[in-house]
Design an enzyme around this catalytic site. Structure first.
Site, PDB file in Angstrom:
ATOM      1  N   HIS A   1     -22.304  39.738 -23.468  1.00  0.00           N
ATOM      2  CA  HIS A   1     -22.096  40.355 -22.351  1.00  0.00           C
ATOM      3  C   HIS A   1     -23.432  40.239 -21.399  1.00  0.00           C
ATOM      4  O   HIS A   1     -23.385  40.136 -20.235  1.00  0.00           O
ATOM      5  CB  HIS A   1     -21.707  41.750 -22.478  1.00  0.00           C
ATOM      6  CG  HIS A   1     -20.495  41.903 -23.224  1.00  0.00           C
ATOM      7  ND1 HIS A   1     -20.084  43.013 -23.665  1.00  0.00           N
ATOM      8  CD2 HIS A   1     -19.668  41.075 -23.612  1.00  0.00           C
ATOM      9  CE1 HIS A   1     -18.942  42.939 -24.405  1.00  0.00           C
ATOM     10  NE2 HIS A   1     -18.587  41.948 -24.104  1.00  0.00           N
TER      11      HIS A   1
ATOM     12  N   HIS B   1     -11.828  40.581 -18.749  1.00  0.00           N
ATOM     13  CA  HIS B   1     -13.008  40.626 -19.757  1.00  0.00           C
ATOM     14  C   HIS B   1     -13.273  39.515 -20.535  1.00  0.00           C
ATOM     15  O   HIS B   1     -14.188  38.757 -20.920  1.00  0.00           O
ATOM     16  CB  HIS B   1     -12.939  41.956 -20.814  1.00  0.00           C
ATOM     17  CG  HIS B   1     -14.078  41.898 -21.699  1.00  0.00           C
ATOM     18  ND1 HIS B   1     -15.426  42.498 -21.257  1.00  0.00           N
ATOM     19  CD2 HIS B   1     -14.218  41.627 -22.922  1.00  0.00           C
ATOM     20  CE1 HIS B   1     -16.059  42.449 -22.306  1.00  0.00           C
ATOM     21  NE2 HIS B   1     -15.415  41.778 -23.368  1.00  0.00           N
TER      22      HIS B   1
ATOM     23  N   ASP C   1     -16.378  37.230 -21.148  1.00  0.00           N
ATOM     24  CA  ASP C   1     -16.976  36.506 -22.412  1.00  0.00           C
ATOM     25  C   ASP C   1     -17.112  35.013 -22.499  1.00  0.00           C
ATOM     26  O   ASP C   1     -17.933  34.518 -23.056  1.00  0.00           O
ATOM     27  CB  ASP C   1     -15.644  36.982 -23.446  1.00  0.00           C
ATOM     28  CG  ASP C   1     -15.908  38.335 -24.131  1.00  0.00           C
ATOM     29  OD1 ASP C   1     -16.972  38.959 -23.950  1.00  0.00           O
ATOM     30  OD2 ASP C   1     -14.976  38.738 -24.639  1.00  0.00           O
TER      31      ASP C   1
ATOM     32  N   HIS D   1     -14.048  33.783 -28.821  1.00  0.00           N
ATOM     33  CA  HIS D   1     -15.324  33.395 -29.065  1.00  0.00           C
ATOM     34  C   HIS D   1     -15.258  32.159 -30.140  1.00  0.00           C
ATOM     35  O   HIS D   1     -16.220  31.273 -29.913  1.00  0.00           O
ATOM     36  CB  HIS D   1     -16.307  34.528 -29.679  1.00  0.00           C
ATOM     37  CG  HIS D   1     -16.597  35.609 -28.835  1.00  0.00           C
ATOM     38  ND1 HIS D   1     -17.168  35.465 -27.715  1.00  0.00           N
ATOM     39  CD2 HIS D   1     -16.218  37.045 -28.892  1.00  0.00           C
ATOM     40  CE1 HIS D   1     -17.168  36.842 -27.094  1.00  0.00           C
ATOM     41  NE2 HIS D   1     -16.402  37.595 -27.805  1.00  0.00           N
TER      42      HIS D   1
END
Length: 306
Positions: free
Chosen positions: A77, A234, A238, A261
């Protein structure tokens, strides 16, 4: 376009999402060509991390980097805010092994950077420009990157949840777009997973104050969503933050489906391994610095007392 850093040092404190511990963090100006540097306070003293794709250690519900035996969690973030606010050089000092989660978005970091002020420096901004298409696909998820003169993302998700389902979101990176459309989007998770994750030592600091929590039918948070499509925004946040682990901002268009991720990290590692054939290092003066890609360019040394 010139490189940028902050005008003065600023600090904040907050809770680590996974550790649950209070964390103090300071942002300091850095010289040209320094890049993004973390200085982590440990029981053995201060450790310096010049982050890169090869330093990604864990991607379980956050991006964790490790360098020289020093671990730092949940960097994505903050890195998204740094890229979104168009900063090139910054020293980040953290007194723990995790970046504070704040409200679960990048909005607090944007406020912090604005408080510090943004200063143009004396050298042209550098970018990593894609030379050709670069694809990665695993288990029905993919990242497809195409040469472009800016950074843009066309992101899609497919979650078996009535509030999520199939969603798409397009984002073209600029400071204005990031601040207005992406920075306030909070991390999200499912109520059914909370106990399991906490039993595994994760999200010890998680709460409705720093995450959107979804049950079987909707949003648990009493205030609801900040955007109707906040979760996918979001996911783009990311993605931008994970791509921020490259030494410079990437110029390219990304078509992304259901990536998280782990896939982001694999893509970055592959891109880094093939950087000499896949990327060109260019600056805004029109110079091609391609030869520099064959070296481990991490900026000038930073003293651990920064």
């Amino acid at each position: 376009m010139l490189q940028k850093t902050i005008e003065r040092s600023v600090y904040c404190s907050g809770i680590g999402l996974h550790s649950g511990q209070k964390v103090h963090m300071e942002l300091h100006p850095a010289p040209v060509d320094q890049g993004i540097v973390f200085v982590v306070k440990t029981t053995q003293g201060k450790k310096v991390i010049h982050p890169g794709p090869e330093d990604i250690y864990d991607t379980s519900f956050a991006t964790t980097i490790v360098q020289n035996g020093c671990e730092l969690k949940t960097v994505e973030h903050l890195l998204a805010a740094i890229r979104g606010m168009e900063l090139d050089n910054l020293i980040i000092e953290v007194d723990g092994n995790e970046v504070p989660i704040m409200d679960g978005s990048a909005a607090s970091y944007v406020i912090l950077i604005n408080q510090a002020g943004i200063s143009e420096q004396s050298r042209a901004k550098k970018y990593l420009s894609l030379k050709s298409e670069f694809f990665l696909q695993e288990n029905g998820k993919w990242i497809k990157a195409y040469p472009a003169n800016s950074f843009s993302v066309n992101f899609s998700i497919d979650f078996p949840h009535p509030l999520l389902g199939d969603q798409k979101y397009y984002f073209d990176l600029s400071k204005q777009n990031f601040t207005a459309s992406l920075s306030k989007a909070r991390t999200f998770g499912f109520l059914s997973d909370v106990e399991k994750l906490q039993n595994h030592g994760l999200i010890q600091g998680g709460s409705l104050e720093n995450a959107v929590v979804l049950d079987e039918s909707g949003v648990v948070n009493p205030e609801g969503l900040r955007f109707e499509d906040e979760p996918i925004r979001h996911k783009v946040l990311d993605f931008l933050g994970d791509m921020g682990l490259m030494q410079h901002q990437i110029l390219g268009h990304f078509d992304v489906h259901c990536s998280g991720h782990a896939l982001n990290a694999t893509f970055l590692r592959n891109l880094q391994i093939n950087r000499e054939t896949a990327l060109s290092l260019v600056d805004m003066e029109g110079k091609d610095n391609e030869k520099a890609l064959g070296k481990d360019v991490r900026g000038v040394p930073v003293e651990a007392t920064a």
